[in-house]
Scaffold this motif. Structure first.
Motif, PDB file in Angstrom:
ATOM      1  N   CYS A  56      61.731  -9.727  -0.996  1.00  0.00           N
ATOM      2  CA  CYS A  56      61.752  -9.350   0.535  1.00  0.00           C
ATOM      3  C   CYS A  56      62.181 -10.628   1.541  1.00  0.00           C
ATOM      4  CB  CYS A  56      60.366  -8.740   1.095  1.00  0.00           C
ATOM      5  SG  CYS A  56      60.463  -8.417   2.697  1.00  0.00           S
ATOM      6  N   VAL A  57      63.065 -10.677   2.013  1.00  0.00           N
ATOM      7  CA  VAL A  57      63.555 -11.658   2.901  1.00  0.00           C
ATOM      8  C   VAL A  57      63.368 -11.513   4.378  1.00  0.00           C
ATOM      9  CG1 VAL A  57      65.484 -13.238   3.819  1.00  0.00           C
ATOM     10  CG2 VAL A  57      65.336 -12.432   1.220  1.00  0.00           C
ATOM     11  N   ASN A  58      62.383 -11.934   5.086  1.00  0.00           N
ATOM     12  CA  ASN A  58      61.923 -11.424   6.549  1.00  0.00           C
ATOM     13  C   ASN A  58      61.363 -12.707   7.370  1.00  0.00           C
ATOM     14  OD1 ASN A  58      59.072 -11.784   6.429  1.00  0.00           O
ATOM     15  ND2 ASN A  58      59.231  -9.970   4.909  1.00  0.00           N
ATOM     16  N   ASP A  59      61.299 -12.508   8.470  1.00  0.00           N
ATOM     17  CA  ASP A  59      61.085 -13.485   9.543  1.00  0.00           C
ATOM     18  C   ASP A  59      59.671 -13.453   9.869  1.00  0.00           C
ATOM     19  OD1 ASP A  59      61.740 -11.571  11.234  1.00  0.00           O
ATOM     20  OD2 ASP A  59      63.117 -12.760  12.290  1.00  0.00           O
ATOM     21  N   ASP A  60      58.858 -12.372   9.510  1.00  0.00           N
ATOM     22  CA  ASP A  60      57.585 -11.967   9.916  1.00  0.00           C
ATOM     23  C   ASP A  60      56.618 -12.994   9.897  1.00  0.00           C
ATOM     24  OD1 ASP A  60      58.396  -9.494  10.524  1.00  0.00           O
ATOM     25  OD2 ASP A  60      57.484  -8.792   8.877  1.00  0.00           O
ATOM     26  N   GLY A  61      56.546 -14.063   8.967  1.00  0.00           N
ATOM     27  CA  GLY A  61      55.781 -15.247   8.938  1.00  0.00           C
ATOM     28  C   GLY A  61      54.280 -15.272   8.140  1.00  0.00           C
ATOM     29  N   TYR A  62      53.971 -13.969   8.217  1.00  0.00           N
ATOM     30  CA  TYR A  62      52.580 -13.612   7.793  1.00  0.00           C
ATOM     31  C   TYR A  62      52.552 -12.647   6.652  1.00  0.00           C
ATOM     32  CZ  TYR A  62      52.732  -8.695   9.235  1.00  0.00           C
ATOM     33  OH  TYR A  62      53.135  -7.385   9.514  1.00  0.00           O
ATOM     34  N   LYS A  63      53.520 -11.990   6.233  1.00  0.00           N
ATOM     35  CA  LYS A  63      53.513 -11.358   4.833  1.00  0.00           C
ATOM     36  C   LYS A  63      53.492 -12.079   3.656  1.00  0.00           C
ATOM     37  CE  LYS A  63      55.286  -6.937   7.041  1.00  0.00           C
ATOM     38  NZ  LYS A  63      56.232  -5.953   6.954  1.00  0.00           N
ATOM     39  N   ILE A  64      54.456 -13.126   3.614  1.00  0.00           N
ATOM     40  CA  ILE A  64      54.778 -13.813   2.353  1.00  0.00           C
ATOM     41  C   ILE A  64      54.319 -15.183   2.937  1.00  0.00           C
ATOM     42  CG2 ILE A  64      56.412 -14.403   0.804  1.00  0.00           C
ATOM     43  CD1 ILE A  64      57.771 -11.718   1.233  1.00  0.00           C
ATOM     44  N   VAL A  65      53.711 -16.071   2.009  1.00  0.00           N
ATOM     45  CA  VAL A  65      53.396 -17.449   2.221  1.00  0.00           C
ATOM     46  C   VAL A  65      53.571 -18.195   0.807  1.00  0.00           C
ATOM     47  CG1 VAL A  65      51.731 -19.240   2.608  1.00  0.00           C
ATOM     48  CG2 VAL A  65      51.890 -17.224   4.176  1.00  0.00           C
ATOM     49  N   CYS A  66      54.479 -18.917   0.793  1.00  0.00           N
ATOM     50  CA  CYS A  66      54.866 -19.912  -0.482  1.00  0.00           C
ATOM     51  C   CYS A  66      53.889 -20.995  -0.505  1.00  0.00           C
ATOM     52  CB  CYS A  66      56.184 -19.879  -0.709  1.00  0.00           C
ATOM     53  SG  CYS A  66      56.620 -20.875  -2.172  1.00  0.00           S
ATOM     54  N   VAL A  67      52.933 -21.184  -1.072  1.00  0.00           N
ATOM     55  CA  VAL A  67      52.106 -22.592  -1.215  1.00  0.00           C
ATOM     56  C   VAL A  67      52.949 -23.551  -2.372  1.00  0.00           C
ATOM     57  CG1 VAL A  67      49.773 -23.380  -1.615  1.00  0.00           C
ATOM     58  CG2 VAL A  67      50.107 -21.129  -0.749  1.00  0.00           C
ATOM     59  N   GLY A  68      53.047 -24.746  -1.786  1.00  0.00           N
ATOM     60  CA  GLY A  68      53.889 -25.498  -2.538  1.00  0.00           C
ATOM     61  C   GLY A  68      53.185 -26.738  -3.200  1.00  0.00           C
ATOM     62  N   SER A  69      51.796 -26.503  -3.044  1.00  0.00           N
ATOM     63  CA  SER A  69      51.006 -27.733  -3.424  1.00  0.00           C
ATOM     64  C   SER A  69      49.430 -27.555  -3.337  1.00  0.00           C
ATOM     65  CB  SER A  69      51.241 -29.245  -2.728  1.00  0.00           C
ATOM     66  OG  SER A  69      50.874 -29.223  -1.516  1.00  0.00           O
ATOM     67  N   ILE A  70      48.635 -28.421  -3.982  1.00  0.00           N
ATOM     68  CA  ILE A  70      47.229 -28.142  -3.992  1.00  0.00           C
ATOM     69  C   ILE A  70      46.725 -28.518  -2.740  1.00  0.00           C
ATOM     70  CG2 ILE A  70      45.119 -29.091  -4.827  1.00  0.00           C
ATOM     71  CD1 ILE A  70      45.922 -29.382  -7.583  1.00  0.00           C
ATOM     72  N   GLU A  71      47.398 -29.431  -1.913  1.00  0.00           N
ATOM     73  CA  GLU A  71      46.807 -29.941  -0.671  1.00  0.00           C
ATOM     74  C   GLU A  71      47.358 -28.845   0.087  1.00  0.00           C
ATOM     75  OE1 GLU A  71      45.232 -31.647   2.473  1.00  0.00           O
ATOM     76  OE2 GLU A  71      45.149 -32.464   0.389  1.00  0.00           O
ATOM     77  N   ALA A  72      48.313 -28.101  -0.106  1.00  0.00           N
ATOM     78  CA  ALA A  72      49.067 -27.183   1.188  1.00  0.00           C
ATOM     79  C   ALA A  72      47.792 -25.988   0.834  1.00  0.00           C
ATOM     80  CB  ALA A  72      50.131 -26.776   0.694  1.00  0.00           C
ATOM     81  N   LEU A  73      47.588 -25.774  -0.222  1.00  0.00           N
ATOM     82  CA  LEU A  73      46.605 -24.557  -0.373  1.00  0.00           C
ATOM     83  C   LEU A  73      45.308 -24.955   0.127  1.00  0.00           C
ATOM     84  CD1 LEU A  73      45.918 -21.840  -2.215  1.00  0.00           C
ATOM     85  CD2 LEU A  73      45.083 -23.381  -4.023  1.00  0.00           C
ATOM     86  N   LYS A  74      44.841 -26.059  -0.072  1.00  0.00           N
ATOM     87  CA  LYS A  74      43.560 -26.441   0.601  1.00  0.00           C
ATOM     88  C   LYS A  74      43.540 -26.384   2.274  1.00  0.00           C
ATOM     89  CE  LYS A  74      40.513 -30.308   1.503  1.00  0.00           C
ATOM     90  NZ  LYS A  74      39.936 -31.728   0.997  1.00  0.00           N
ATOM     91  N   GLN A  75      44.761 -26.586   2.724  1.00  0.00           N
ATOM     92  CA  GLN A  75      44.927 -26.736   4.339  1.00  0.00           C
ATOM     93  C   GLN A  75      44.999 -25.286   4.741  1.00  0.00           C
ATOM     94  OE1 GLN A  75      48.543 -29.154   5.179  1.00  0.00           O
ATOM     95  NE2 GLN A  75      47.722 -30.992   4.717  1.00  0.00           N
ATOM     96  N   LEU A  76      45.737 -24.103   3.776  1.00  0.00           N
ATOM     97  CA  LEU A  76      45.962 -23.148   4.365  1.00  0.00           C
ATOM     98  C   LEU A  76      44.618 -21.923   4.207  1.00  0.00           C
ATOM     99  CD1 LEU A  76      49.357 -22.403   2.829  1.00  0.00           C
ATOM    100  CD2 LEU A  76      48.704 -22.546   5.285  1.00  0.00           C
ATOM    101  N   SER A  77      43.599 -22.407   3.251  1.00  0.00           N
ATOM    102  CA  SER A  77      42.654 -21.754   2.679  1.00  0.00           C
ATOM    103  C   SER A  77      41.397 -22.193   3.170  1.00  0.00           C
ATOM    104  CB  SER A  77      42.746 -21.370   1.249  1.00  0.00           C
ATOM    105  OG  SER A  77      42.583 -22.518   0.314  1.00  0.00           O
ATOM    106  N   GLY A  78      41.368 -23.302   3.183  1.00  0.00           N
ATOM    107  CA  GLY A  78      39.958 -24.165   3.424  1.00  0.00           C
ATOM    108  C   GLY A  78      39.322 -24.491   2.290  1.00  0.00           C
ATOM    109  N   VAL A  79      39.856 -23.946   0.741  1.00  0.00           N
ATOM    110  CA  VAL A  79      39.163 -24.169  -0.244  1.00  0.00           C
ATOM    111  C   VAL A  79      39.958 -25.558  -1.154  1.00  0.00           C
ATOM    112  CG1 VAL A  79      38.945 -23.002  -2.581  1.00  0.00           C
ATOM    113  CG2 VAL A  79      38.820 -21.667  -0.320  1.00  0.00           C
ATOM    114  N   SER A  80      38.902 -26.287  -1.657  1.00  0.00           N
ATOM    115  CA  SER A  80      39.523 -27.490  -2.510  1.00  0.00           C
ATOM    116  C   SER A  80      39.353 -27.143  -3.836  1.00  0.00           C
ATOM    117  CB  SER A  80      38.688 -28.725  -1.885  1.00  0.00           C
ATOM    118  OG  SER A  80      39.153 -29.834  -2.806  1.00  0.00           O
ATOM    119  N   VAL A  81      40.463 -27.243  -4.480  1.00  0.00           N
ATOM    120  CA  VAL A  81      40.574 -26.894  -5.906  1.00  0.00           C
ATOM    121  C   VAL A  81      41.485 -28.139  -6.834  1.00  0.00           C
ATOM    122  CG1 VAL A  81      40.411 -24.455  -5.697  1.00  0.00           C
ATOM    123  CG2 VAL A  81      42.658 -25.624  -5.929  1.00  0.00           C
TER     124      VAL A  81
END
Length: 207
Positions: free
Chosen positions: A90-115
């Motif tokens: 699905c290609v759209n510009d809504d910005g909230y439906k689909i988020v591609c997390v590219g790294s562990i650091e990005a996951l931490k920044q987006l979720s607040g969870v450190s893994v």
């Protein structure tokens, strides 16, 4: 596609309800939708079908035609086209439906969870807040098939973005791309264009 359009226009199938006529299973055998030939391989049921048509006096004409037919080049067996469920990007510009997390650091920044372990049993439990205040975002349960990753070939071959910045800038976008006709619809036109346009906001080749 021609069969699909004709069936759709004549009410044989309904795209709103998702009903598709496909009375064969994964082994290419007739299902219980075709009770007279249930369990028979579709490529070897011709004689039985012709006999049935003769007995019911519905056979209009019978003949043999010699024509080309697709074979699997790996194991030299007959191929058959079969309707199966498929997912599309699905290609759209809504910005909230689909988020591609590219790294562990990005996951931490987006979720607040450190893994430090990104196996599914860990990341499946992590949610992300919507950028527009919508419901929490969950990791998709499906896994992309391997061809999706092939769209990274143009930058991964020089180790970009981890290395090879100068080399990548010199070769992107490409001036010339050679590809087999069988690959242009899927890998080239769809996956590469979608991925590279999403990442770099431009086509991956000059035109």
């Amino acid at each position: 596609m021609h069969d699909y359009r004709v069936c759709l226009a004549n009410g044989v199938i309904n795209k709103d309800t998702g009903s598709v006529v496909c009375p064969i299973d994964a082994q290419c055998r007739f299902t219980d939708e075709i009770k007279d030939f249930q369990g028979q391989d579709v490529k070897y049921a011709d004689k039985t079908i012709i006999k049935n048509l003769k007995e019911s006096k519905r056979l209009v004409h019978q003949s043999v035609l010699k024509h080309s037919y697709p074979f699997c080049w790996k194991i030299d067996t007959l191929l058959i086209y079969r309707a199966i469920p498929s997912w599309f990007i699905c290609v759209n510009d809504d910005g909230y439906k689909i988020v591609c997390v590219g790294s562990i650091e990005a996951l931490k920044q987006l979720s607040g969870v450190s893994v430090d372990d990104i196996h599914r049993k860990i990341v499946d439990e992590i949610t992300l807040p919507s950028r527009l205040g919508k419901d929490l975002l969950l990791r998709v349960s499906e896994v992309f098939e391997c061809w999706f990753e092939s769209g990274s070939e143009l930058y991964a071959l020089v180790q970009y973005p981890f290395d090879g910045h100068r080399t990548f800038i010199d070769i992107f976008p490409a001036d010339f791309i050679a590809e087999g006709i069988d690959q242009t619809r899927g890998w080239f036109l769809y996956i590469i264009i979608v991925m590279l346009t999403a990442l770099f906001d431009q086509l991956p080749f000059n035109c």
